[in-house]
Structures are given as C-alpha cells and as structure tokens.
Scaffold this motif. Structure first.
Motif, PDB file in Angstrom:
ATOM      1  N   SER A  20      16.798 -36.841  44.473  1.00 18.11           N
ATOM      2  CA  SER A  20      17.312 -35.548  44.033  1.00 18.11           C
ATOM      3  C   SER A  20      16.179 -34.520  43.883  1.00 18.11           C
TER       4      SER A  20
ATOM      5  N   THR B 167      15.678 -22.482  57.874  1.00 21.73           N
ATOM      6  CA  THR B 167      15.869 -22.572  59.333  1.00 21.73           C
ATOM      7  C   THR B 167      17.306 -22.265  59.748  1.00 21.73           C
TER       8      THR B 167
ATOM      9  N   HIS C 126      15.219 -33.385  47.338  1.00 25.64           N
ATOM     10  CA  HIS C 126      16.264 -32.473  47.825  1.00 25.64           C
ATOM     11  C   HIS C 126      16.096 -31.096  47.156  1.00 25.64           C
TER      12      HIS C 126
ATOM     13  N   ARG D  60      21.392 -22.972  44.246  1.00 26.34           N
ATOM     14  CA  ARG D  60      21.078 -24.319  44.740  1.00 26.34           C
ATOM     15  C   ARG D  60      20.380 -25.180  43.690  1.00 26.34           C
TER      16      ARG D  60
ATOM     17  N   ARG E 101      10.474 -23.928  55.804  1.00 22.28           N
ATOM     18  CA  ARG E 101      11.165 -22.783  55.223  1.00 22.28           C
ATOM     19  C   ARG E 101      12.591 -22.733  55.746  1.00 22.28           C
TER      20      ARG E 101
ATOM     21  N   TRP F  16      22.293 -35.919  54.108  1.00 23.69           N
ATOM     22  CA  TRP F  16      22.095 -36.011  52.649  1.00 23.69           C
ATOM     23  C   TRP F  16      23.011 -37.076  52.046  1.00 23.69           C
TER      24      TRP F  16
HETATM   25  P1  FAD Z   1      22.958 -29.221  50.633  1.00 21.45           P
HETATM   26  O1  FAD Z   1      21.556 -28.910  50.225  1.00 21.45           O
HETATM   27  O2  FAD Z   1      23.184 -29.683  52.040  1.00 21.45           O
HETATM   28  O3  FAD Z   1      23.512 -30.308  49.611  1.00 21.45           O
HETATM   29  C1  FAD Z   1      24.722 -31.021  49.867  1.00 21.45           C
HETATM   30  C2  FAD Z   1      25.315 -31.444  48.523  1.00 21.45           C
HETATM   31  O4  FAD Z   1      24.364 -32.256  47.829  1.00 21.45           O
HETATM   32  C3  FAD Z   1      25.595 -30.294  47.561  1.00 21.45           C
HETATM   33  O5  FAD Z   1      26.847 -29.758  47.785  1.00 21.45           O
HETATM   34  C4  FAD Z   1      25.471 -30.982  46.206  1.00 21.45           C
HETATM   35  O6  FAD Z   1      26.668 -31.645  45.873  1.00 21.45           O
HETATM   36  C5  FAD Z   1      24.434 -32.039  46.434  1.00 21.45           C
HETATM   37  N1  FAD Z   1      23.074 -31.633  45.998  1.00 21.45           N
HETATM   38  C6  FAD Z   1      22.389 -30.537  46.386  1.00 21.45           C
HETATM   39  N2  FAD Z   1      21.159 -30.550  45.849  1.00 21.45           N
HETATM   40  C7  FAD Z   1      21.067 -31.670  45.107  1.00 21.45           C
HETATM   41  C8  FAD Z   1      20.046 -32.233  44.311  1.00 21.45           C
HETATM   42  N3  FAD Z   1      18.835 -31.675  44.222  1.00 21.45           N
HETATM   43  N4  FAD Z   1      20.294 -33.387  43.663  1.00 21.45           N
HETATM   44  C9  FAD Z   1      21.494 -33.989  43.784  1.00 21.45           C
HETATM   45  N5  FAD Z   1      22.505 -33.521  44.537  1.00 21.45           N
HETATM   46  C10 FAD Z   1      22.300 -32.374  45.189  1.00 21.45           C
HETATM   47  N6  FAD Z   1      17.218 -26.385  55.849  1.00 21.45           N
HETATM   48  C11 FAD Z   1      16.314 -25.378  56.033  1.00 21.45           C
HETATM   49  O7  FAD Z   1      16.705 -24.215  56.099  1.00 21.45           O
HETATM   50  N7  FAD Z   1      14.978 -25.645  56.106  1.00 21.45           N
HETATM   51  C12 FAD Z   1      14.472 -26.910  56.010  1.00 21.45           C
HETATM   52  O8  FAD Z   1      13.252 -27.130  56.105  1.00 21.45           O
HETATM   53  C13 FAD Z   1      15.405 -27.992  55.822  1.00 21.45           C
HETATM   54  N8  FAD Z   1      14.979 -29.265  55.735  1.00 21.45           N
HETATM   55  C14 FAD Z   1      15.914 -30.269  55.621  1.00 21.45           C
HETATM   56  C15 FAD Z   1      15.451 -31.595  55.567  1.00 21.45           C
HETATM   57  C16 FAD Z   1      16.385 -32.614  55.485  1.00 21.45           C
HETATM   58  C17 FAD Z   1      15.872 -34.052  55.433  1.00 21.45           C
HETATM   59  C18 FAD Z   1      17.782 -32.337  55.464  1.00 21.45           C
HETATM   60  C19 FAD Z   1      18.779 -33.458  55.401  1.00 21.45           C
HETATM   61  C20 FAD Z   1      18.219 -31.035  55.494  1.00 21.45           C
HETATM   62  C21 FAD Z   1      17.299 -29.992  55.571  1.00 21.45           C
HETATM   63  N9  FAD Z   1      17.721 -28.657  55.595  1.00 21.45           N
HETATM   64  C22 FAD Z   1      16.795 -27.658  55.757  1.00 21.45           C
HETATM   65  C23 FAD Z   1      19.121 -28.320  55.326  1.00 21.45           C
HETATM   66  C24 FAD Z   1      19.337 -28.064  53.828  1.00 21.45           C
HETATM   67  O9  FAD Z   1      18.757 -29.096  53.043  1.00 21.45           O
HETATM   68  C25 FAD Z   1      20.814 -27.964  53.449  1.00 21.45           C
HETATM   69  O10 FAD Z   1      21.468 -29.134  53.864  1.00 21.45           O
HETATM   70  C26 FAD Z   1      21.505 -26.746  54.033  1.00 21.45           C
HETATM   71  O11 FAD Z   1      20.796 -25.576  53.689  1.00 21.45           O
HETATM   72  C27 FAD Z   1      22.958 -26.623  53.518  1.00 21.45           C
HETATM   73  O12 FAD Z   1      22.928 -26.475  52.113  1.00 21.45           O
HETATM   74  P2  FAD Z   1      24.172 -26.667  51.175  1.00 21.45           P
HETATM   75  O13 FAD Z   1      24.164 -25.552  50.205  1.00 21.45           O
HETATM   76  O14 FAD Z   1      25.388 -26.907  51.994  1.00 21.45           O
HETATM   77  O15 FAD Z   1      23.892 -27.994  50.310  1.00 21.45           O
END
Ligand code: FAD
Length: 403
Positions: A196, A128, A199, A229, A126, A139
């Motif tokens: 994707s 974090t 993610h 998101r 969930r 990513w």
């Molecule tokens: P991010 O999700 O970091 O995405 C970065 C960029 O990727 C975006 O700006 C967009 O350009 C692109 N993008 C986003 N989604 C997609 C998609 N589906 N397909 C293609 N491109 C895309 N956070 C938690 O709170 N709980 C967790 O359990 C958790 N688990 C994680 C597991 C892993 C392996 C990783 C790497 C990260 C995890 N995180 C977790 C962090 C979370 O995934 C995000 O990185 C964080 O919340 C920041 O989000 P953001 O809005 O900056 O975009």
C-alpha cells in the motif's frame, strides 16, 4: 492528512513521524544528488518479457508511456552486459528465460545479460495516463498476493489465468484498512503496508509531476489529485512513512558494506572525483539512516512457523516482481520493476543477511550493482513522496488562508 503534520509513533516501527520529518529534507537532497551519479543512474532492465499470468497487449498509446534506452557506449565498460556475462551469478537457484532468483532473493531479477540500459534521470517516473482495466488488474493481482496461509510452497507458483481475479476497477478486492485488523499476523500486516505504501508513493509521484497543460507540455504538482488519491486515506500516507523507515533500517545495516563497495566505473580520467562525490553523498545518507532507520526486523518471522511464513512471504513478493511484466505501460513497468526490486533488496538485507554475510571482504558479490541501484532509487522515490506531501500540506494551508 493533507492539512496536518502527522505526529507520534509510526506503527510497527520505533521511529516517530516528527523525527523522520526532521531529517527528510536533508535526506532528500543527498539522495537527489546520489541518483544522478553514474553508478546509480543506469539500470539494466528487460521491459519486453511476456506477462506470465494473462494476455496483456502491453500497448499504451500515450506518448508519456515511452522509455528512451541509453546508448550502450555511454555506459562504463565495466558495467556493460559483455563484462557481466563473464561474472558467474552467485548461487542462482532458478532461471527462467530472461530472469532468475537466488534462494535469499525476494524477487525475480532480470538477467543482466538481456534487456537494455535505461538512464533513470532521463526517464522520470510521473503521470503517464496509464489507467483503466489493465492498471486495475495489476494492482488487484498484487493485493491478492496478500493471501497468506493458502498457497502451498511450490516454486514459482504463479496463479493461473483462471485464478487471477479480474475485477472491474470499481468492484474492489482491495483489503485497505485491514492493516488495522488486530486479528492479522504481524507479517501479513507488514506485507500489506509495504504494498500500500508503494502504491501511495507511485500515486504521489503521479500527482507531483502531473500534466498541467497538455498542449503546452507543462508539468507540475496537482493538489486535488493528491487529496483524492492519498490524503483522504491517511493510512496510505502513513504507509509511505513506514516504507521509508524500513528502507532506512536496511540502509543502516549495509552502511559498512557499502563503504567498501566498488563504485568505480573504471574510467581513470573521471573516476577519482566522481567516486569521491558518490561516496560522500552515500555516507551522508547512511549517517541519516542510522538516526531514523528504527525498524526492528527481529520481531518478524519468529515462533513455530517462522521459516514457512518467511518462504511464503518471499514467494508472494517474487510473484509481485513477475506481475510487473504485466504492466501495460513501459515507463510504469520500468519504475515498477525498479521499486519492487528496491523493496525486495531491503527485505533481503533485513531478513536474510546476518552480520557475517554482510562482510564486504568475505562476500564482495553479495549485492549486485542492479540491486543497489534499485534500492537507492526506491529510497529516493519514498523520500520524494514525503517531500511532496509537505509541499501539498503547505499548498492546502495557503489555499485555506486565502478563503
Ligand atoms: P489506482 O491507483 O489504480 O488504484 C486502484 C484501487 O486501489 C483504488 O480504487 C483503491 O481502492 C485502491 N488503492 C489505491 N491506492 C491505494 C493504496 N495506497 N493502498 C491501498 N489501496 C489503494 N500511472 C502513471 O501515470 N505513472 C506511473 O508511473 C505509473 N506507474 C504504475 C506502476 C504500476 C506497477 C501500476 C500497476 C500502475 C502504474 N500507474 C502509473 C497507474 C496508476 O497507478 C493508477 O493505476 C492509475 O492512475 C489509475 O488510478 P485510479 O485512481 O483508478 O486508482
């Protein structure tokens, strides 16, 4: 994507959105029960291996990043490390300190004699608070593994720190939308959709169990999080459906193998009833998989360069599994490892194992317990994301109606 139900065929599968929607609630209910059973809830994982690609301090100061490990004495003896160390790993091809892979694997597996047990039910995936440069770098490195046809096929070719591009989260190297590029080979598109979709599913869980009120410790769904998101990028949501169909196809292939798999913990007092329940739930999930797991794996890896392409695909996915050691939040690393292993197990089932290999009598150790635990928990995660997406659609409609 948030307002409307998706309709029509799910691209590159033989299933449509409506058919999957029709069964998902049932699927989710059975999977939800299944992941609470002793066989599927304990996962052995090494959370403290070094990031092989860059210096990662691995410190997430947020309380929610922590993982509580299970007391080894709570784990049925049959599944404990001491017993496992006696089991010869089948055809281990390469071992590094703490991990290894076999030729047919799409990921590095943690050495089951190292690390610790985690009760996955007690450590739910969930929100974090893990974000920023560290999460963005993980990513972007994962999406960079989408570069096919450029790397030579050396074993364990990990990018050197200089090769890993370290974009600021804002300067995106992501190839989103490229899955609609007709010029790309099918395998590359499938690779991208898997990543994707994974993610998007993780993002959905972050929004599904979000911190509503930090002082009260209150958790709940956050519609605006899901809209920004996932829902404003319909292809992300579509990729979750795609992954679910892919996993269900793999499940339907191993149905007969699973029916004969030894799920007993060895505890004679409780085994009979728990095993019966586990088998029944598993059987229900397999039955549903047979009706909707319509993905035709035979259209991939055909033609002249099929074998080279498959090895490359595998190697990229193995690199993704090693990148998980670079995730700077224990809880996120745990679930990242579970889900990458789960998807890798599905890919192995689809692209490496023929009917002869899947004979449970001839080949009882084909899939290790840890692979099956990861596989079923990952399918549960995807199914939960579709369940959550439906909740968010209704929530949005209710908001619309009020206005
Ligand atoms: P991010 O999700 O970091 O995405 C970065 C960029 O990727 C975006 O700006 C967009 O350009 C692109 N993008 C986003 N989604 C997609 C998609 N589906 N397909 C293609 N491109 C895309 N956070 C938690 O709170 N709980 C967790 O359990 C958790 N688990 C994680 C597991 C892993 C392996 C990783 C790497 C990260 C995890 N995180 C977790 C962090 C979370 O995934 C995000 O990185 C964080 O919340 C920041 O989000 P953001 O809005 O900056 O975009």
């Amino acid at each position: 994507a948030c307002r409307q139900q998706l309709t029509g065929p799910i691209e590159t599968t033989n299933c449509d959105y409506e058919t999957l929607e029709d069964v998902n609630e049932q699927l989710y209910t059975h999977l939800h029960d299944l992941v609470t059973t002793p066989f599927f809830r304990y996962f052995r994982v090494d959370l403290y291996r070094e990031c092989p690609y860059w210096q990662e301090n691995g410190l997430c100061m947020n309380r929610e990043c922590g993982v509580t490990s299970a007391d080894e004495s709570d784990i049925p003896e049959k599944w404990r490390a001491a017993s496992l160390s006696k089991v010869q790993l089948p055809h281990a091809s390469l071992s590094l300190p703490g991990c290894y892979y076999r030729d047919s694997d799409f990921c590095f597996l943690d050495d089951q004699t190292e690390g610790e047990y985690v009760d996955l039910v007690q450590n739910p995936e969930r929100f974090t608070g893990y974000a920023g440069v560290s999460a963005g770098r993980v990513w972007s490195s994962i999406y960079n593994e989408n570069c096919f046809g450029q790397s030579e096929l050396s074993l364990l070719k990990a990018p050197s720190p200089a090769e890993v591009s370290l974009p600021e989260p804002s300067t995106s190297v992501f190839v989103e939308g490229s899955d609609s590029d007709g010029g790309q080979c099918l395998e590359k598109r499938v690779y991208y959709r898997i990543i994707s979709g994974l993610h998007a599913s993780i993002s959905t869980h972050i929004c599904w169990e979000n911190m509503k009120d930090q002082t009260q410790g209150e958790w709940g769904p956050d519609l605006s999080c899901f809209v920004s998101r996932v829902a404003t990028h319909p292809e992300r949501l579509q990729n979750i459906y795609f992954n679910t169909v892919l996993m269900l196809r793999a499940l339907s292939r191993i149905g007969p193998y699973l029916a004969k798999y030894d799920l007993c913990s060895g505890d004679h007092d409780t085994d009979a009833s728990i095993e019966e329940f586990t088998k029944r739930e598993l059987g229900s999930v397999v039955d549903l998989a047979q009706t909707v797991g319509k993905f035709d794996e035979s259209v991939l890896f055909r033609g002249e360069n099929a074998l080279v392409l498959k090895e490359e695909f595998k190697q990229h996915f193995r690199n993704v599994s090693r990148i998980m050691d670079c995730v700077g939040c224990d809880k996120c690393r745990l679930w990242g490892k579970v889900q990458v292993t789960g998807v890798a197990t599905a890919l192995k089932i689809l692209f490496e194992l023929d009917e002869k290999a899947l004979d449970p009598i001839a080949n009882p150790n084909l899939l290790q317990r840890s692979e099956l635990v990861a596989f079923i928990n990952t399918l549960h995660r995807f199914s939960e994301s579709l369940h959550a997406a439906n909740y968010f659609r209704k929530d949005w409609a209710a908001m619309d109606a009020k206005q």
